[in-house]
Write a protein that holds these residues in place. Structure first.
Motif, PDB file in Angstrom:
ATOM      1  N   UNK A  26      -5.649  89.995  49.196  1.00 45.91           N
ATOM      2  CA  UNK A  26      -6.614  88.881  49.238  1.00 45.91           C
ATOM      3  C   UNK A  26      -7.401  88.744  47.943  1.00 45.91           C
ATOM      4  N   UNK A  27      -7.466  87.525  47.442  1.00 44.66           N
ATOM      5  CA  UNK A  27      -8.234  87.125  46.253  1.00 44.66           C
ATOM      6  C   UNK A  27      -7.684  87.771  44.981  1.00 44.66           C
ATOM      7  N   UNK A  28      -7.529  89.103  44.975  1.00 41.74           N
ATOM      8  CA  UNK A  28      -7.143  89.810  43.754  1.00 41.74           C
ATOM      9  C   UNK A  28      -5.775  89.371  43.248  1.00 41.74           C
ATOM     10  N   UNK A  29      -4.816  89.159  44.166  1.00 38.68           N
ATOM     11  CA  UNK A  29      -3.488  88.720  43.731  1.00 38.68           C
ATOM     12  C   UNK A  29      -3.563  87.354  43.066  1.00 38.68           C
ATOM     13  N   UNK A  35      -3.752  82.159  39.423  1.00 38.85           N
ATOM     14  CA  UNK A  35      -3.551  81.014  40.289  1.00 38.85           C
ATOM     15  C   UNK A  35      -2.161  80.414  40.249  1.00 38.85           C
ATOM     16  N   UNK A  36      -1.172  81.224  39.823  1.00 42.03           N
ATOM     17  CA  UNK A  36       0.194  80.702  39.740  1.00 42.03           C
ATOM     18  C   UNK A  36       1.165  81.656  40.444  1.00 42.03           C
ATOM     19  N   UNK A  37       2.252  81.085  40.928  1.00 43.16           N
ATOM     20  CA  UNK A  37       3.272  81.893  41.584  1.00 43.16           C
ATOM     21  C   UNK A  37       3.926  82.828  40.560  1.00 43.16           C
ATOM     22  N   UNK A  38       4.150  84.077  40.954  1.00 40.11           N
ATOM     23  CA  UNK A  38       4.784  85.050  40.069  1.00 40.11           C
ATOM     24  C   UNK A  38       6.208  84.628  39.695  1.00 40.11           C
ATOM     25  N   UNK A  41       5.973  80.080  38.682  1.00 38.91           N
ATOM     26  CA  UNK A  41       4.871  79.800  37.754  1.00 38.91           C
ATOM     27  C   UNK A  41       4.107  78.514  38.067  1.00 38.91           C
ATOM     28  N   UNK A  42       4.371  77.931  39.227  1.00 38.01           N
ATOM     29  CA  UNK A  42       3.639  76.726  39.604  1.00 38.01           C
ATOM     30  C   UNK A  42       2.283  77.090  40.198  1.00 38.01           C
ATOM     31  N   UNK A  43       1.291  76.193  40.072  1.00 39.05           N
ATOM     32  CA  UNK A  43      -0.051  76.510  40.579  1.00 39.05           C
ATOM     33  C   UNK A  43      -0.059  76.747  42.085  1.00 39.05           C
ATOM     34  N   UNK A  44      -0.855  77.705  42.505  1.00 38.00           N
ATOM     35  CA  UNK A  44      -1.094  77.971  43.917  1.00 38.00           C
ATOM     36  C   UNK A  44      -2.499  77.485  44.236  1.00 38.00           C
ATOM     37  N   UNK A  48      -6.441  79.143  49.065  1.00 41.71           N
ATOM     38  CA  UNK A  48      -6.086  80.460  49.605  1.00 41.71           C
ATOM     39  C   UNK A  48      -7.166  81.504  49.308  1.00 41.71           C
ATOM     40  N   UNK A  49      -7.568  81.689  48.044  1.00 37.72           N
ATOM     41  CA  UNK A  49      -8.649  82.657  47.811  1.00 37.72           C
ATOM     42  C   UNK A  49      -9.976  82.213  48.415  1.00 37.72           C
ATOM     43  N   UNK A  50     -10.221  80.906  48.497  1.00 37.69           N
ATOM     44  CA  UNK A  50     -11.471  80.439  49.093  1.00 37.69           C
ATOM     45  C   UNK A  50     -11.534  80.785  50.580  1.00 37.69           C
TER      46      UNK A  50
END
Length: 237
Positions: A26-29, A35-38, A41-44, A48-50
């Motif tokens: 949670x949050x840390x990843x 804020x991008x997929x590993x 590389x597109x924005x996530x 989710x963290x909010x």
């Protein structure tokens, strides 16, 4: 996720790649990946963290304002309460995004709530347990009646199914009425600006579940204080 419940693994909403455990902290990843997929590389979405931070905030808020002293059995009830909060947040987000309250989530909430009510009321007496059950029955009965009378136009079927669990949580008929009143005020407050700007009209569907969920948490933690304050105002001005 492909499914919120079951054996399916979490996936990237963009490339559908299955995510490993290191991508789900949670949050840390989200922060570590900027804020991008590993993988693609597109924005996530920042949602989710909010949502994760909001859930953690509810955990801390519940601990700080927990209404009774902690004993071994109340600690067990508190652990179940934290699980209930996770379910409520999931339902909150789901209803806002898709105007639905999935049956499996509501059923799980109901089972967890029954466990919680028994644990939470054991240190007191049978009267508080019966009062909580009465709250659940009345909440469900009121919403079922509204649903039947309106043909589902005034309130959704998911809200009806969730009502019994919410009534058990708030713990009494009096607090059920308080919950409905405050949730209605919140719903009106959020709807009026959109109605004024003509983004909504009187026939638009508005998710009421999130209002009920937020109010249920507040009434469980502070309902008796609100009622006592209101009674003092009536009696003493």
């Amino acid at each position: 996720k492909r499914k919120w419940w079951g054996s399916e693994r979490s996936i990237c909403p963009r490339c559908k790649h299955v995510l490993s455990a290191k991508n789900l902290v949670p949050v840390l990843s989200w922060v570590s990946l900027k804020g991008r997929c590993r993988y693609c590389k597109k924005p996530i979405s920042v949602q989710y963290p909010l949502v994760e931070l909001f859930t953690a905030g509810l955990f801390a808020f519940s601990y700080i304002f927990w209404p009774v002293a902690f004993t071994p059995i109340i600690i067990a009830a508190f652990v179940v309460w934290l699980f209930i909060l996770i379910l409520l947040v999931a339902l909150f987000v789901y209803d806002i995004k898709w105007f639905k309250l999935p049956n499996i989530m509501v059923a799980t909430l109901t089972v967890a709530t029954v466990m919680f009510v028994f644990l939470y009321n054991v240190p007191f007496n049978a009267v508080t347990l019966l009062t909580a059950i009465a709250g659940g029955v009345v909440f469900f009965g009121l919403f079922w009646g509204i649903f039947r009378i309106s043909g589902g136009n005034w309130i959704g079927g998911g809200d009806v199914k969730m009502a019994f669990a919410l009534g058990l949580i708030v713990g009494s008929v009096q607090k059920v009425l308080l919950t409905i009143f405050i949730a209605s005020l919140i719903g009106i407050a959020f709807s009026l600006p959109s109605l004024a700007n003509k983004k909504l009209d009187m026939k638009s569907k508005i998710p009421f579940g999130p209002c009920l969920i937020l109010t249920t948490i507040l009434v469980f933690l502070f309902g008796q204080q609100i009622i006592d304050w209101y009674v003092r105002k009536i009696l003493y001005g």
